[in-house]
Design a protein around this motif. Structure first.
Motif: not given
Length: 235
Positions: A160-188
């Motif tokens: 659903x967080x990937x769908x959240x990005x897709x629904x916003x046309x993969x806007x650079x700002x949205x994708x960057x925020x989501x990627x940083x959030x996933x990296x900081x909280x889930x992966x590294x």
């Protein structure tokens, strides 16, 4: 010669005199006459009663509280205090703990994960980020009988967080925020507060499912039919 006593006879002898010392059966809870009305946070923000209600053993209480939580979070325009979101996810985590049966687990996971679409951007980032923080901290305490439901929850939140990005046309700002959030909280994750957290199983699971879920979202095949066979391809 010592006479052998059968085990059931010995047990009866040992229990003699203790019959009235054991607690009686739990009385049946009377049926609620009206729908449960959840307690909401106070206007001054001093209390956050969602966690206790979400972790209740009564399904009606959990369902009503989640509906109230969804409205409360949806009305928030700015970021929510991390501590408050941690309390909320602590309750949601144990709401999932109480979910029994694959159909119920799938429904609960879908409700929790899809809530991100109803939230403002900063609240959505906090909601998903604190989910992963909570999951990582609780992961080591999940027994093998409940692991499948939490693996499902992680998959649906990621989808659903990937769908959240897709629904916003993969806007650079949205994708960057989501990627940083996933990296900081889930992966590294990093920081002193992360020391001693045993979460390698969760991080590997996220890394394993990320690309398959991304392909489904990109192809528009990320919708699932709640209650269908768990052995189907999209399950």
């Amino acid at each position: 010669m010592k006479t052998k006593v059968k085990s059931w006879v010995r047990q009866e002898r040992n229990m003699a005199g203790f019959k009235d010392k054991f607690p009686t059966a739990t009385p049946e809870v009377a049926a609620r006459k009206s729908p449960y009305r959840p307690t909401l946070p106070s206007p001054d923000g001093d209390s956050n009663p969602f966690a206790k209600q979400l972790a209740s053993g009564d399904k009606d209480v959990r369902d009503a509280t989640f509906a109230a939580l969804a409205k409360w979070l949806g009305a928030k325009a700015g970021a929510i205090e991390v501590l408050d979101m941690k309390k909320i996810w602590k309750g949601l985590f144990y709401a999932m703990w109480h979910a029994d049966g694959w159909d119920v687990q799938e429904e609960v996971a879908e409700q929790m994960a899809s809530l991100v679409h109803k939230l403002k951007h900063k609240v959505a980032l906090s909601y998903v980020g604190v989910f992963f923080i909570t999951a990582r901290r609780e992961w080591v305490g999940i027994d093998r009988h409940r692991m499948d439901k939490y693996l499902l929850l992680v998959r649906r939140v990621t989808s659903h967080v990937l769908r959240y990005c897709a629904d916003r046309a993969w806007a650079t700002g949205v994708v960057t925020d989501v990627a940083e959030m996933l990296m900081r909280t889930a992966l590294v994750p990093g920081g002193k507060s992360e020391q001693g957290v045993v979460d390698i199983g969760l991080r590997l699971h996220v890394a394993e499912l990320f690309m398959p879920e991304l392909r489904k979202v990109a192809a528009g095949k990320d919708d699932i039919e709640v209650g269908c066979d768990r052995d189907k391809e999209n399950e």
